[in-house]
Design an enzyme around this catalytic site. Structure first.
Site, short mmCIF file in Angstrom:
data_model
loop_
_atom_site.label_atom_id
_atom_site.label_comp_id
_atom_site.label_asym_id
_atom_site.label_seq_id
_atom_site.Cartn_x
_atom_site.Cartn_y
_atom_site.Cartn_z
N PRO A 141 0.84 -1.21 0.00
CG PRO A 141 -0.85 -1.60 1.57
CD PRO A 141 0.47 -2.14 1.09
N GLY B 15 3.45 5.24 4.86
CA GLY B 15 4.52 5.08 5.84
C GLY B 15 4.99 3.66 5.99
CG LEU B 16 2.94 0.50 5.33
CD1 LEU B 16 1.85 -0.36 4.68
CD2 LEU B 16 3.25 -0.02 6.73
N GLY C 109 7.21 1.70 0.90
CA GLY C 109 7.00 1.03 -0.38
C GLY C 109 7.99 1.43 -1.44
CB SER C 110 9.45 4.70 -2.45
OG SER C 110 8.24 5.30 -2.85
CB SER C 111 12.98 2.37 0.65
OG SER C 111 12.11 1.95 1.65
CB ALA C 112 9.87 -2.15 -0.65
CG ASP D 225 11.77 3.59 6.02
OD1 ASP D 225 11.76 3.66 7.26
OD2 ASP D 225 11.04 4.28 5.29
#
Length: 333
Positions: free
Chosen positions: A111, A115-116, A118-121, A163
């Site tokens: 999602p 604040g999870l 997602g971009s750096s993942a 992150d």
């Protein structure tokens, strides 16, 4: 040969948002969602656009819905920035890259803008793939630095190391970003944590509360840089909270961990404007006895619950307000 890699969303357990301010944090990644990359050799270097990168819409409503889902920026800029940073890192460190090109595809069901991380993942998964393709080893601490530099230096996104460290190690990590240590070695002191004594964690989120890291962190950074007393005191306390949480974790003191998580959010609330919807989400979780704080910059929360009865009440209460509640599958590779 097709190289396939993956990376996971991050949940900040305690200490955030002090990771970009020489603080201390604890975080883990969880596999309920995933960012995947496929990379394979081709004559020319090509980045395949995905859903986040579409530029054609049937009408204005569809464009607005896409912005509400993904923000104004897609994944292409992330991948281009990662290629540049990886290439320059190899040049600087005299790493000879094989003379070959690749095509990259990516996909993510994390999602967005909640604040999870997602971009750096996406970035972490892509950097893993390039390292495998070119047979380059990068230690986890440096790996995290490179991912962060894409967002900070290439794209101008204000973010911290937390992150990227959690995603690089793929284990729960205690992170100490002491300023002198950072200046001396270029990264913090990282300690992998044993999950044996972890309390029962939940994560809850709803998409219409996404705020984006840039919105929250830019103002805080400016206040920190000018030495605002209230901000400096908060950063100091967040570091203390993290240390206290680590001790409680060792002692399996769930009550103390519960209270520290709540204090973490309450301190943030006193420091940064928080939307009504986000406050309501925290208050609803606490109303059934669970602890609650942000997982990151807003839109998703993390906390602890006592038992299955409390989790059932938590899930029912939040689901009634269109808020998803999950038990995170904590990655401990």
């Amino acid at each position: 040969m097709i190289i396939e890699t993956s990376s996971y969303p991050r949940a900040a357990v305690i200490g955030n948002p002090s990771d970009g301010y020489f603080g201390k944090t604890i975080a883990f990644v969880f596999s309920n969602f995933v960012a995947r990359v496929q990379l394979y050799q081709t004559p020319e270097l090509e980045i395949k656009p995905q859903r986040l990168d579409i530029t054609s819409y049937p009408n204005m409503q569809a464009l607005v819905e896409d912005i509400n889902f993904a923000g104004y920026y897609g994944g292409m800029r992330l991948l281009k920035g990662m290629i540049k940073v990886f290439f320059e890192y190899c040049q600087t460190n005299n790493i000879q890259l094989a003379s070959k090109n690749f095509t990259i595809r990516y996909d993510s069901n994390i999602p967005l803008r909640l604040g999870l991380a997602g971009s750096s993942a996406i970035l972490s998964s892509f950097l893993k793939a390039m390292c495998l393709f070119y047979e380059v080893y990068i230690n986890p601490a440096t790996f995290a630095n490179l991912v962060l530099s894409v967002e900070n230096n290439e794209l101008g996104i204000s973010a911290g190391l937390q992150d990227r460290v959690a995603q690089a190690f793929e284990k729960p990590v205690f992170m100490d970003f002491d300023k002198k240590t950072m200046e001396k070695q270029g990264y913090g002191n990282y300690e992998v944590l044993n999950t044996t004594n972890f309390p029962n964690f939940y994560i809850a989120y709803r998409k219409n509360l996404s705020e984006g890291t840039e919105t929250v962190h830019n103002n805080l950074k400016a206040r920190f840089n000018i030495g605002e007393k209230k901000v400096l005191q908060a950063m100091k306390r967040w570091a203390q909270i993290t240390e206290e949480f680590k001790v409680a974790l060792t002692n399996k003191d769930n009550d103390t961990m519960h209270n520290l998580i709540n204090e973490n959010f309450d301190l943030r609330r006193a420091l940064i404007p928080i939307s009504k919807g986000n406050i309501e989400m925290v208050d609803m979780a606490r109303s059934v006895g669970a602890s609650a704080k942000f997982t990151g910059s807003g839109g998703a929360i993390i906390g602890t619950y006592k038992d299955e009865i409390m989790f059932s009440k938590l899930k029912g209460t939040l689901n009634d307000h269109n808020i998803e509640v999950i038990k995170p599958n904590i990655v401990n590779n």
